[in-house]
Design an enzyme around this catalytic site. Structure first.
Site, PDB file in Angstrom:
ATOM      1  N   ALA A 136       0.992  -1.247  -0.010  1.00  0.00           N
ATOM      2  CA  ALA A 136      -0.068   0.081   0.011  1.00  0.00           C
ATOM      3  C   ALA A 136       0.745   1.341  -0.053  1.00  0.00           C
ATOM      4  O   ALA A 136       0.482   2.194  -0.643  1.00  0.00           O
ATOM      5  CB  ALA A 136      -1.022  -0.031   1.165  1.00  0.00           C
ATOM      6  N   THR A 137       2.104   1.219   0.554  1.00  0.00           N
ATOM      7  CA  THR A 137       2.806   2.443   0.698  1.00  0.00           C
ATOM      8  C   THR A 137       3.242   2.856  -0.899  1.00  0.00           C
ATOM      9  O   THR A 137       3.181   3.934  -1.089  1.00  0.00           O
ATOM     10  CB  THR A 137       4.126   2.282   1.627  1.00  0.00           C
ATOM     11  N   ASN A 191      -6.375   2.802  10.899  1.00  0.00           N
ATOM     12  CA  ASN A 191      -5.569   1.357  11.577  1.00  0.00           C
ATOM     13  C   ASN A 191      -5.655   1.497  13.030  1.00  0.00           C
ATOM     14  O   ASN A 191      -5.497   0.555  13.515  1.00  0.00           O
ATOM     15  CB  ASN A 191      -4.130   1.384  10.968  1.00  0.00           C
ATOM     16  N   GLN A 212      -7.310  -1.171   5.681  1.00  0.00           N
ATOM     17  CA  GLN A 212      -7.812  -1.690   6.915  1.00  0.00           C
ATOM     18  C   GLN A 212      -9.211  -2.278   6.546  1.00  0.00           C
ATOM     19  O   GLN A 212      -9.784  -2.885   7.373  1.00  0.00           O
ATOM     20  CB  GLN A 212      -7.628  -0.806   8.100  1.00  0.00           C
ATOM     21  N   SER A 224      -3.622  -3.562   0.385  1.00  0.00           N
ATOM     22  CA  SER A 224      -2.536  -4.370   0.889  1.00  0.00           C
ATOM     23  C   SER A 224      -2.799  -5.846   1.279  1.00  0.00           C
ATOM     24  O   SER A 224      -3.661  -6.117   2.136  1.00  0.00           O
ATOM     25  CB  SER A 224      -1.927  -3.687   2.186  1.00  0.00           C
ATOM     26  N   HIS A 235      -0.794  -8.159   2.994  1.00  0.00           N
ATOM     27  CA  HIS A 235      -0.526  -8.584   4.584  1.00  0.00           C
ATOM     28  C   HIS A 235      -1.628  -8.315   5.432  1.00  0.00           C
ATOM     29  O   HIS A 235      -1.398  -8.850   6.526  1.00  0.00           O
ATOM     30  CB  HIS A 235       0.912  -8.341   4.630  1.00  0.00           C
ATOM     31  N   CYS A 290       3.361   0.923  12.340  1.00  0.00           N
ATOM     32  CA  CYS A 290       4.216   1.345  11.380  1.00  0.00           C
ATOM     33  C   CYS A 290       4.886   2.799  12.270  1.00  0.00           C
ATOM     34  O   CYS A 290       6.003   3.301  11.784  1.00  0.00           O
ATOM     35  CB  CYS A 290       3.564   2.227  10.171  1.00  0.00           C
TER      36      CYS A 290
HETATM   37  N1  PLP Z   1      -2.480   2.355   5.511  1.00  0.00           N
HETATM   38  C1  PLP Z   1      -2.927   1.767   6.316  1.00  0.00           C
HETATM   39  C2  PLP Z   1      -4.427   2.341   7.061  1.00  0.00           C
HETATM   40  C3  PLP Z   1      -2.265   0.941   6.955  1.00  0.00           C
HETATM   41  O1  PLP Z   1      -2.829   0.429   7.982  1.00  0.00           O
HETATM   42  C4  PLP Z   1      -0.957   0.392   6.373  1.00  0.00           C
HETATM   43  C5  PLP Z   1       0.026  -0.378   7.263  1.00  0.00           C
HETATM   44  O2  PLP Z   1       0.100  -0.397   8.446  1.00  0.00           O
HETATM   45  C6  PLP Z   1      -0.482   0.935   5.080  1.00  0.00           C
HETATM   46  C7  PLP Z   1      -1.504   1.779   4.544  1.00  0.00           C
HETATM   47  C8  PLP Z   1       0.726   0.775   4.310  1.00  0.00           C
HETATM   48  O3  PLP Z   1       0.782  -0.648   3.923  1.00  0.00           O
HETATM   49  P1  PLP Z   1       1.972  -1.565   3.374  1.00  0.00           P
HETATM   50  O4  PLP Z   1       2.567  -2.080   4.729  1.00  0.00           O
HETATM   51  O5  PLP Z   1       1.311  -2.581   2.566  1.00  0.00           O
HETATM   52  O6  PLP Z   1       2.764  -0.703   2.853  1.00  0.00           O
END
Ligand code: PLP
Length: 375
Positions: free
Chosen positions: A69-70, A143, A171, A191, A193, A319
């Site tokens: 997602a990032t 999240n 989420q 995402s 995972h 994160c």
């Molecule tokens: N957006 C939200 C709401 C998240 O909770 C997260 C991960 O914690 C991300 C984006 C980022 O996802 P990724 O780990 O796939 O980069």
């Protein structure tokens, strides 16, 4: 008793079906090769893309696989789109750091959250006025608190202003409906995972070609229709698709079960500590998430002590853990810093059982007792 893993909003363990699909594709060929090995790898990727595209009701070429997602946020939050140019960016007050730091606009304006963690729609409307085409980045669910955002209502205002809505559905996927019809968004990203697929893979999904980014983030061999150069991670994509199929098939029942478990844990926590503060309790929340504070008990210490007792949960968002900074999301909700620093998050997922839910309050009581003696 085995450890209690209550941190599924950080990452959810691989589902058996995802593990199987991942392992089966580890030896896949290069999907760009024309020989049989390459064609077989291509078939796995296109099969995965097709599943996601069908679910979201878009053509397969509007699904772009990313490293998560990032990367998807970095790819889609750009001013220049294929069919229009955005002039300014508005961000929901609780957006994830990949949105806050990953966008490609010169600056961004934050839209306020109310005390329950929901986007303040009046503030959005006020900030939508003015010249230029706006883009709004708004998550479907938070999240840290699990609070579900009014994306459809926000999207109606943004569209009225001629703008575009990008929704972080990370989420929400598999937990609440985050499709284009339900959210009104123009672009979604997800995402793997967080739904029990492998880490390091995700997708950006576009409602139509006009809202795809004009500039390509990763230039190279033209993979993913040029949106993302680089040999595809076939195994991760196959594992993601297997997890995706499973959450679509089981998501509603799984969430109802986890919702009952979460409610039970919440009631037990409040019985143990009536002074506990539950964040977002007055808003619609993801059924798997409980964010609460035991005022006077620092989250940092509680997380470490619970870890020793065999419970994995988190304080604020994973994160940003490691950094001892107060949660920006709770700050945006107006939570006092001394309460925010005590915030714990339980997030349940597919393997959690009723017995685990029953076991938790006793462990919490024991840790709390020990901590009170030290104060
Ligand atoms: N957006 C939200 C709401 C998240 O909770 C997260 C991960 O914690 C991300 C984006 C980022 O996802 P990724 O780990 O796939 O980069």
């Amino acid at each position: 008793m085995a450890r209690l893993y209550f941190d599924h909003n950080a990452t959810s363990p691989l589902r058996p079906a995802a593990r199987e699909a991942l392992i089966a594709a580890l030896d896949a060929g290069n999907a760009s090769s024309v020989h049989a090995e390459g064609r077989s790898a291509r078939a796995k990727i296109e099969n995965a893309r097709g599943k996601i595209a069908r679910h979201f009701g878009v053509r397969p070429e509007l699904v772009v696989f990313t490293s998560g997602a990032t990367e998807a946020a970095n790819m889609v939050l750009r001013p220049a789109l294929a069919g229009l140019a955005c002039d300014r960016l508005l961000l929901g007050g609780g957006e994830h750091p990949c949105v806050v730091s990953g966008h490609g606009f010169a600056e961004a304006v934050r839209v306020a959250l109310d005390g329950e963690g929901r986007l303040d729609l009046a503030d959005l409307r006020a900030k939508l006025t003015g010249p230029g085409v706006p883009m709004l980045a708004l998550q479907a669910a938070n999240n840290e608190t699990g609070v579900i955002q009014p994306v459809a209502e926000a999207a109606a205002f943004v569209h009225e202003a001629g703008g575009v809505v990008v929704c972080d559905a990370v989420q929400a996927l598999g937990r609440v409906d985050c499709g284009f019809a339900a959210t009104g968004a123009d672009v979604l990203f997800v995402s793997s995972h967080k739904i029990g697929g492998p880490k390091g893979v995700g997708a950006a999904i576009f409602a139509r070609r006009a809202v795809t980014p004009a500039e390509k983030l990763l230039r190279g061999g033209g993979q993913e229709r040029g949106f993302r150069g680089g040999t595809e991670n076939v195994a991760a994509i196959a594992g993601f698709a297997a997890a995706f199929s499973e959450v679509l098939a089981q998501g509603a029942a799984e969430m109802a079960r986890l919702g009952a478990l979460r409610d039970r844990i919440e009631a037990d926590v409040l019985a143990l500590a009536p002074e506990a503060v539950v964040f977002g309790a007055g808003a619609p929340r993801l059924q798997n998430t409980l964010a609460f504070a035991l005022p006077g008990f620092s989250a940092e210490t509680m997380v470490a002590a619970l870890d020793v007792e065999g419970v994995a949960l988190s304080s604020g968002s994973a994160c940003s853990s490691g950094k001892v900074s107060a949660s920006a999301v709770l700050g945006a909700m107006g939570v006092a810093p001394e309460v925010a620093r005590c915030a714990l998050r339980i997030s349940l997922g597919w393997p959690n059982s009723e017995q685990e839910g029953v076991a938790f309050p006793d462990i919490l009581a024991k840790v709390r007792q020990r901590m009170s003696q030290r104060r």
